[in-house]
Write a protein that holds these residues in place. Structure first.
Motif, PDB file in Angstrom:
ATOM      1  N   ASP A 286     -17.681-155.509  -1.693  1.00  0.00           N
ATOM      2  CA  ASP A 286     -18.183-156.323  -2.765  1.00  0.00           C
ATOM      3  C   ASP A 286     -17.749-155.823  -4.276  1.00  0.00           C
ATOM      4  O   ASP A 286     -17.586-156.711  -5.033  1.00  0.00           O
ATOM      5  N   ALA A 287     -17.809-154.599  -4.202  1.00  0.00           N
ATOM      6  CA  ALA A 287     -17.638-154.024  -5.399  1.00  0.00           C
ATOM      7  C   ALA A 287     -16.067-154.409  -5.998  1.00  0.00           C
ATOM      8  O   ALA A 287     -16.093-154.568  -7.318  1.00  0.00           O
ATOM      9  N   VAL A 288     -14.882-154.242  -5.229  1.00  0.00           N
ATOM     10  CA  VAL A 288     -13.690-154.512  -5.500  1.00  0.00           C
ATOM     11  C   VAL A 288     -13.591-155.942  -5.709  1.00  0.00           C
ATOM     12  O   VAL A 288     -12.911-156.742  -6.780  1.00  0.00           O
ATOM     13  N   CYS A 289     -14.331-156.815  -4.832  1.00  0.00           N
ATOM     14  CA  CYS A 289     -14.148-158.256  -5.365  1.00  0.00           C
ATOM     15  C   CYS A 289     -14.630-158.738  -6.571  1.00  0.00           C
ATOM     16  O   CYS A 289     -14.415-159.458  -7.247  1.00  0.00           O
ATOM     17  N   LEU A 290     -16.098-158.209  -6.975  1.00  0.00           N
ATOM     18  CA  LEU A 290     -16.580-158.248  -8.331  1.00  0.00           C
ATOM     19  C   LEU A 290     -15.762-157.880  -9.397  1.00  0.00           C
ATOM     20  O   LEU A 290     -15.650-158.782 -10.262  1.00  0.00           O
ATOM     21  N   ARG A 291     -15.116-156.625  -9.117  1.00  0.00           N
ATOM     22  CA  ARG A 291     -14.284-156.271 -10.259  1.00  0.00           C
ATOM     23  C   ARG A 291     -13.048-157.152 -10.562  1.00  0.00           C
ATOM     24  O   ARG A 291     -12.709-157.401 -11.464  1.00  0.00           O
ATOM     25  N   ARG A 292     -12.590-157.749  -9.435  1.00  0.00           N
ATOM     26  CA  ARG A 292     -11.473-158.706  -9.411  1.00  0.00           C
ATOM     27  C   ARG A 292     -11.619-159.940 -10.039  1.00  0.00           C
ATOM     28  O   ARG A 292     -10.875-160.602 -11.215  1.00  0.00           O
ATOM     29  N   ALA A 293     -12.886-160.354  -9.733  1.00  0.00           N
ATOM     30  CA  ALA A 293     -13.341-161.359 -10.263  1.00  0.00           C
ATOM     31  C   ALA A 293     -13.684-161.344 -11.972  1.00  0.00           C
ATOM     32  O   ALA A 293     -13.302-162.229 -12.644  1.00  0.00           O
ATOM     33  N   ARG A 294     -14.035-160.380 -12.285  1.00  0.00           N
ATOM     34  CA  ARG A 294     -14.586-160.186 -13.571  1.00  0.00           C
ATOM     35  C   ARG A 294     -13.318-159.671 -14.391  1.00  0.00           C
ATOM     36  O   ARG A 294     -12.974-160.305 -15.457  1.00  0.00           O
ATOM     37  N   ASP A 295     -12.387-159.032 -13.952  1.00  0.00           N
ATOM     38  CA  ASP A 295     -10.995-158.792 -14.538  1.00  0.00           C
ATOM     39  C   ASP A 295     -10.223-160.021 -14.820  1.00  0.00           C
ATOM     40  O   ASP A 295      -9.278-159.949 -15.820  1.00  0.00           O
ATOM     41  N   LEU A 296     -10.192-160.898 -13.655  1.00  0.00           N
ATOM     42  CA  LEU A 296      -9.374-162.167 -13.956  1.00  0.00           C
ATOM     43  C   LEU A 296     -10.244-163.194 -14.471  1.00  0.00           C
ATOM     44  O   LEU A 296      -9.734-164.478 -14.443  1.00  0.00           O
ATOM     45  N   GLY A 297     -11.552-162.862 -15.281  1.00  0.00           N
ATOM     46  CA  GLY A 297     -12.137-163.809 -15.948  1.00  0.00           C
ATOM     47  C   GLY A 297     -12.724-164.983 -15.136  1.00  0.00           C
ATOM     48  O   GLY A 297     -13.278-166.137 -15.837  1.00  0.00           O
ATOM     49  N   GLN A 298     -13.133-164.637 -13.946  1.00  0.00           N
ATOM     50  CA  GLN A 298     -13.941-165.727 -13.089  1.00  0.00           C
ATOM     51  C   GLN A 298     -15.425-165.473 -13.147  1.00  0.00           C
ATOM     52  O   GLN A 298     -16.307-166.377 -13.075  1.00  0.00           O
ATOM     53  N   ILE A 299     -16.101-164.220 -13.507  1.00  0.00           N
ATOM     54  CA  ILE A 299     -17.278-164.005 -13.900  1.00  0.00           C
ATOM     55  C   ILE A 299     -17.325-163.078 -14.902  1.00  0.00           C
ATOM     56  O   ILE A 299     -16.438-162.397 -15.564  1.00  0.00           O
ATOM     57  N   THR A 300     -18.396-163.051 -15.796  1.00  0.00           N
ATOM     58  CA  THR A 300     -18.606-162.581 -16.992  1.00  0.00           C
ATOM     59  C   THR A 300     -19.216-160.990 -16.874  1.00  0.00           C
ATOM     60  O   THR A 300     -19.496-160.568 -15.621  1.00  0.00           O
ATOM     61  N   TRP A 301     -19.167-160.113 -17.819  1.00  0.00           N
ATOM     62  CA  TRP A 301     -19.462-158.900 -17.731  1.00  0.00           C
ATOM     63  C   TRP A 301     -20.985-158.705 -17.130  1.00  0.00           C
ATOM     64  O   TRP A 301     -21.134-157.856 -16.524  1.00  0.00           O
ATOM     65  N   ASP A 302     -21.783-159.481 -18.076  1.00  0.00           N
ATOM     66  CA  ASP A 302     -23.343-159.420 -17.495  1.00  0.00           C
ATOM     67  C   ASP A 302     -23.381-159.764 -16.274  1.00  0.00           C
ATOM     68  O   ASP A 302     -24.137-159.005 -15.538  1.00  0.00           O
ATOM     69  N   GLU A 303     -22.707-160.721 -15.626  1.00  0.00           N
ATOM     70  CA  GLU A 303     -22.908-161.227 -14.308  1.00  0.00           C
ATOM     71  C   GLU A 303     -22.349-160.069 -13.284  1.00  0.00           C
ATOM     72  O   GLU A 303     -23.073-159.824 -12.342  1.00  0.00           O
ATOM     73  N   PHE A 304     -21.209-159.564 -13.762  1.00  0.00           N
ATOM     74  CA  PHE A 304     -20.564-158.433 -12.843  1.00  0.00           C
ATOM     75  C   PHE A 304     -21.430-157.153 -13.004  1.00  0.00           C
ATOM     76  O   PHE A 304     -22.063-156.694 -11.909  1.00  0.00           O
ATOM     77  N   SER A 305     -22.156-156.624 -14.198  1.00  0.00           N
ATOM     78  CA  SER A 305     -23.195-155.696 -14.238  1.00  0.00           C
ATOM     79  C   SER A 305     -24.391-155.897 -13.197  1.00  0.00           C
ATOM     80  O   SER A 305     -24.701-154.919 -12.499  1.00  0.00           O
ATOM     81  N   GLU A 306     -25.025-157.182 -13.194  1.00  0.00           N
ATOM     82  CA  GLU A 306     -26.130-157.376 -12.418  1.00  0.00           C
ATOM     83  C   GLU A 306     -25.745-157.143 -10.929  1.00  0.00           C
ATOM     84  O   GLU A 306     -26.605-156.694 -10.346  1.00  0.00           O
ATOM     85  N   ARG A 307     -24.720-157.991 -10.695  1.00  0.00           N
ATOM     86  CA  ARG A 307     -24.401-157.952  -9.337  1.00  0.00           C
ATOM     87  C   ARG A 307     -23.887-156.762  -8.806  1.00  0.00           C
ATOM     88  O   ARG A 307     -24.199-156.319  -7.519  1.00  0.00           O
TER      89      ARG A 307
END
Length: 386
Positions: A286-307
């Motif tokens: 899930d960490a890699v999926c979250l990181r990819r979504a964040r780096d590619l602008g699909q989720i925000t930094w705050d959303e990434f940090s919480e998840r």
């Protein structure tokens, strides 16, 4: 060299293997703390031998004037936190030495027998196009986007490992050193390491980790070979700020979770469902999926940090349970563990060298870490009669 034991070296040896004097009270002597404090009778020769065995150091070290300096033998790419020891544990130090020894023999044998150098080692050395590097990995491994879709996570790890070995890379794996279940590899210390070489590159995978993390580690270590780099990593989460690591993180992430896949999934689904779908398609954490979504602008930094906070807590609990369950007596048998540790390519090379009389059996036993009886049984189980 001293005539008497150096108390500071005893203290260093215990710290290095994460043991206390209390831990050695019954196996070595109840006087270990006294030796460290320079009090009472010094250790006898027999007690020193026990102490050396318990701490995995050589007896002569205890008579050194200064505390020994045993740094990592290869570059250190780990992103260590304040609680992680900087000095390598005896387990990490010894397994790196074991892999270097195997690589030295393999490289010499392959070169002597006319093998061609592997053309992909260092192929991306001067490149900064991480997508092109990831495409090169797909080409070399024959694994296109979505290859892990129908596989379980453990099957995905096996598939990736076998594909890497088919390129000529020797992939070893294990959760403890030299058949000693008490000498475990800690995920918090390292997740894997790589030894670059034109003839016999080596990847070592710490299987104490979750399968999804092992998947990223394998891809990350293989990426290092495209840059012709050796080193030890904690790469599985892909959050390094070091330049060597960040480029390999980027290449491994693009190989395992292509940007085109991320965009396509998020275009069709809301965030929770999209992240679940990415995990199913790729089998990465899930960490890699979250990181990819964040780096590619699909989720925000705050959303990434919480998840990510939730993910990290769940992972810590899962690894704790995995470690606790290892003592339940239900693990795989000896020969299954040997197969996992040695992989497929190394035994085949050992067998070929024996058949051509390039290698003595005594050296084959040393290289594989098996005695004559278990060596013969293992190879027979693999269809190679020695």
């Amino acid at each position: 060299m001293r005539d008497t034991v150096n108390p500071r070296v005893i203290e260093w040896a215990l710290n290095r293997c994460r043991k206390t004097p209390e831990d050695l009270k019954n196996t070595v002597s109840p006087r270990v703390q006294q030796w460290i404090d320079g009090e009472g009778k010094p250790p006898t020769a027999k007690q020193l031998e026990k102490l050396a065995k318990a701490t995995h150091v050589l007896v002569p070290y205890f008579f050194e004037d200064d505390v020994p300096d045993l740094p990592l033998q290869i570059p250190d790419y780990r992103t260590l936190d304040a609680s992680t020891p900087m000095d390598p544990s005896p387990e990490l130090y010894d397994v790196i030495n074991q892999m270097i020894s195997r690589q030295d023999w393999l490289s010499g044998y392959l070169e002597d027998n006319g093998s061609e150098p592997l053309s992909f080692i260092g192929v991306c050395k001067d490149s900064k196009d991480w997508k092109a590097c990831a495409a090169k990995i797909r080409e070399l491994l024959g694994l296109q986007p979505g290859w892990a879709r129908s596989k379980s996570r453990d099957a995905a790890v096996r598939t990736l490992r076998e594909a890497i070995e088919h390129t000529g890379v020797y992939v070893y794996a294990g959760s403890y050193f030299a058949n000693s279940t008490k000498r475990t590899f800690e995920v918090k210390e390292f997740r894997g390491f790589v030894l670059a070489d034109k003839f016999a590159p080596v990847i070592f995978l710490n299987t104490s980790d979750a399968y999804s993390a092992q998947l990223f580690t394998l891809a990350h270590e293989f990426a290092h070979l495209l840059f012709d780099e050796s080193g030890v990593d904690d790469a599985a989460l892909g959050f390094s700020d070091k330049s060597n690591e960040s480029k390999c993180d980027a290449v491994a992430a693009e190989f395992l979770v292509p940007a085109s896949m991320v965009y396509a999934v998020f275009d069709q689904m809301e965030t929770d469902t999209a992240l679940e779908e990415l995990s199913k398609l790729t089998k990465v954490s899930d960490a890699v999926c979250l990181r990819r979504a964040r780096d590619l602008g699909q989720i925000t930094w705050d959303e990434f940090s919480e998840r990510y906070r939730v993910y990290a807590a769940n992972l810590a609990n899962a690894l704790k349970k995995k470690k606790a369950n290892k003592g339940d007596g239900g693990g795989p048998g000896f020969y299954t563990m040997q197969k996992n540790h040695l992989g497929g390519l190394f035994p085949e090379t050992i067998y070929d060298a024996l058949q051509s009389e390039y290698l003595l059996y005594s050296d084959a036993y040393r290289l594989t870490g098996m005695g004559a009886k278990s060596f013969k049984e293992f190879f027979q189980r693999e269809g190679m009669y020695v």
